[in-house]
Enzyme design. Structure first.
Site, short mmCIF file in Angstrom:
data_model
loop_
_atom_site.label_atom_id
_atom_site.label_comp_id
_atom_site.label_asym_id
_atom_site.label_seq_id
_atom_site.Cartn_x
_atom_site.Cartn_y
_atom_site.Cartn_z
N LEU A 1 0.83 -1.21 0.00
CA LEU A 1 0.00 0.00 0.00
C LEU A 1 0.87 1.26 0.00
O LEU A 1 2.05 1.20 0.34
CB LEU A 1 -0.91 -0.03 1.24
CG LEU A 1 -1.90 -1.21 1.23
CD1 LEU A 1 -2.39 -1.53 2.63
CD2 LEU A 1 -3.06 -0.90 0.29
N PRO A 2 0.27 2.42 -0.35
CA PRO A 2 1.08 3.63 -0.49
C PRO A 2 1.78 4.07 0.80
O PRO A 2 2.97 4.37 0.78
CB PRO A 2 0.07 4.69 -0.94
CG PRO A 2 -1.04 3.92 -1.56
CD PRO A 2 -1.12 2.63 -0.81
N THR B 1 6.32 0.61 2.03
CA THR B 1 7.36 1.38 2.72
C THR B 1 6.67 2.30 3.71
O THR B 1 6.00 3.26 3.29
CB THR B 1 8.18 2.22 1.72
OG1 THR B 1 8.76 1.35 0.76
CG2 THR B 1 9.28 2.99 2.41
N LYS C 1 14.80 -0.24 5.28
CA LYS C 1 14.40 0.38 4.01
C LYS C 1 14.59 1.90 4.04
O LYS C 1 15.18 2.48 3.12
CB LYS C 1 12.92 0.03 3.73
CG LYS C 1 12.28 0.76 2.60
CD LYS C 1 12.80 0.31 1.24
CE LYS C 1 12.21 1.19 0.13
NZ LYS C 1 12.80 0.90 -1.16
N LYS D 1 9.04 11.01 -0.15
CA LYS D 1 8.23 10.29 0.85
C LYS D 1 9.13 9.52 1.82
O LYS D 1 8.95 9.56 3.04
CB LYS D 1 7.30 9.31 0.11
CG LYS D 1 6.52 8.40 1.03
CD LYS D 1 6.01 7.14 0.36
CE LYS D 1 5.90 6.04 1.39
NZ LYS D 1 5.47 4.76 0.86
P1 NAD Z 1 0.65 2.57 -6.00
O1 NAD Z 1 0.07 3.85 -5.53
O2 NAD Z 1 0.89 2.36 -7.46
O3 NAD Z 1 -0.29 1.35 -5.51
C1 NAD Z 1 -0.95 1.31 -4.29
C2 NAD Z 1 -2.27 0.56 -4.46
O4 NAD Z 1 -2.92 0.47 -3.19
C3 NAD Z 1 -3.26 1.25 -5.42
O5 NAD Z 1 -3.72 0.32 -6.39
C4 NAD Z 1 -4.39 1.72 -4.50
O6 NAD Z 1 -5.66 1.74 -5.12
C5 NAD Z 1 -4.31 0.68 -3.40
N1 NAD Z 1 -4.93 1.11 -2.15
C6 NAD Z 1 -4.79 2.29 -1.50
N2 NAD Z 1 -5.51 2.30 -0.37
C7 NAD Z 1 -6.13 1.10 -0.29
C8 NAD Z 1 -7.01 0.51 0.65
N3 NAD Z 1 -7.40 1.17 1.75
N4 NAD Z 1 -7.45 -0.73 0.42
C9 NAD Z 1 -7.06 -1.40 -0.70
N5 NAD Z 1 -6.23 -0.91 -1.63
C10 NAD Z 1 -5.76 0.34 -1.42
O7 NAD Z 1 2.00 2.38 -5.17
P2 NAD Z 1 3.28 1.48 -5.56
O8 NAD Z 1 4.21 2.27 -6.42
O9 NAD Z 1 2.82 0.14 -5.98
O10 NAD Z 1 4.01 1.41 -4.14
C11 NAD Z 1 3.52 0.62 -3.08
C12 NAD Z 1 4.50 0.71 -1.92
O11 NAD Z 1 5.79 0.23 -2.34
C13 NAD Z 1 4.72 2.15 -1.42
O12 NAD Z 1 4.82 2.13 -0.02
C14 NAD Z 1 6.03 2.56 -2.08
O13 NAD Z 1 6.74 3.54 -1.33
C15 NAD Z 1 6.77 1.23 -2.10
N6 NAD Z 1 7.80 1.09 -3.16
C16 NAD Z 1 7.52 1.53 -4.43
C17 NAD Z 1 8.50 1.38 -5.41
C18 NAD Z 1 8.24 1.87 -6.83
O14 NAD Z 1 9.21 1.95 -7.61
N7 NAD Z 1 6.99 2.15 -7.21
C19 NAD Z 1 9.73 0.78 -5.11
C20 NAD Z 1 9.95 0.30 -3.81
C21 NAD Z 1 8.96 0.46 -2.85
#
Ligand code: NAD
Length: 311
Positions: free
Chosen positions: A66-67, A99, A184, A259
């Site tokens: 999740l975000p 994260t 992390k 973030k």
């Molecule tokens: P994203 O925003 O693309 O995806 C998050 C998903 O969670 C979305 O589909 C959203 O609809 C869903 N969501 C939000 N609230 C919700 C709820 N209450 N119930 C159900 N679903 C819900 O984010 P992402 O890029 O996939 O990143 C996810 C995590 O991984 C973050 O914490 C980010 O910091 C971490 N991360 C991301 C990357 C990257 O390159 N994108 C790399 C390493 C770590």
């Protein structure tokens, strides 16, 4: 071995991680608040549930991607969250790969371990939670080459290693609950500061008349050599195949770096630990985002030294 796996958060990273679990042959059910993404999964024949609680009621292991911290708290302890259906619980293992800050991880982990299990496992009195954020971006999520940094009870880590290896290629056990989250944010803090240091040195060097390509040769055969100078150089044209050579498109977005620095700064504040470079890095990356570069790779911080000037 793992029974049914529930996956919540099918965004950029989570959708690819869930796909890899499915490819590895696991029985997976999913939930996301975004109906379009739920449809993509149901079109593939994957079971979709309309709340985290429903996922928990039908899964043995649940994974969240999740975000941010508030979303994780909501999915665990909110209305229709994992823990809202009363005790005992069906899942014996909860894995959060988002994260988030270590304090929230520890809080959620304590709430999980205060519950009991419907189906007892050998020697397990309560469900376990692992905080398991990842290193590696979209491509690593897609190719199943993520690195997991895992905090929580060691027996839960040992029991779930194979599951991690179907989504990634490395797992590192970091110690008790919250230590994966700590690893992390500390990794990304060091990465941000080293990228800033290299960018500042290159910008100063250029202003004093030395070419970035020459300075790169010096750094990479001297004591300043680091990932930001030899693998992910921030100066356009110095290296091929890195974001700086394609106008900082792709890679790791500045908004995600901002973030992560915000999480590091908040953790430092909460513990009263003095982290002067963290505050400065957070300020610079936040400013970059506010100036419209939030979607650009974080190595565009090199441009920060030229903002307002002609390069
Ligand atoms: P994203 O925003 O693309 O995806 C998050 C998903 O969670 C979305 O589909 C959203 O609809 C869903 N969501 C939000 N609230 C919700 C709820 N209450 N119930 C159900 N679903 C819900 O984010 P992402 O890029 O996939 O990143 C996810 C995590 O991984 C973050 O914490 C980010 O910091 C971490 N991360 C991301 C990357 C990257 O390159 N994108 C790399 C390493 C770590």
């Amino acid at each position: 071995l793992f029974g049914r796996i529930g996956f919540i958060g099918l965004g950029t990273m989570g959708s690819r991680m869930a796909d890899n679990l499915i490819k590895a042959g696991y029985e997976v059910s999913v939930h996301d608040i975004n109906h379009n993404v739920m449809k993509m999964f149901s079109d593939k024949g994957i079971l979709t549930e309309d709340s985290p609680l429903k996922v928990a009621e039908t899964s043995d292991v649940v994974i969240t991607m999740l975000p941010s911290s508030n979303h994780v708290l909501d999915v665990y302890t909110g209305q229709n969250g994992f823990l809202s259906g009363g005790n005992p619980l069906r899942p014996w293992l909860f894995i959060d790969s988002s994260t988030i800050d270590p304090q929230t991880s520890r809080k959620v982990s304590a709430a999980v371990s205060n519950c009991s299990l419907i189906h007892k496992r050998d020697g397990w009195k309560a469900p376990a939670m692992l905080d398991a954020p990842v290193s590696g971006g979209v491509l690593a999520a897609e190719n199943g080459t993520l690195t997991f940094m895992v905090g929580g009870p060691e027996e839960a880590y040992t029991a779930s290693k194979l599951l991690f290896l179907s989504m990634g290629e490395n797992t590192i056990y970091c110690g008790g609950s919250g230590n994966g989250a700590t690893a992390k944010i500390c990794n990304n803090l060091a990465m941000a500061i080293s990228m800033l240091g290299v960018s500042e040195a290159f910008a100063l060097g250029q202003s004093l008349g030395i070419a970035a390509s020459t300075l790169t040769k010096i750094f990479n055969s001297s004591s300043a050599r680091c990932w930001s100078s030899d693998t992910y150089n921030p100066v356009p044209g110095v290296m091929d195949g890195v974001p700086s050579s394609r106008n900082y498109i792709g890679g790791f977005a500045s908004k995600l770096m901002a973030k992560d620095l915000n999480l590091a700064a908040a953790s430092a504040k909460e513990t009263g630990f003095w982290c002067p470079l963290t505050s400065q890095a957070e300020k610079i990356f936040t400013e970059l985002c506010n100036n419209g570069h939030e979607a650009k790779d974080f190595s565009c911080v090199f441009r920060y030294y030229y903002s307002g000037k002609d390069e």
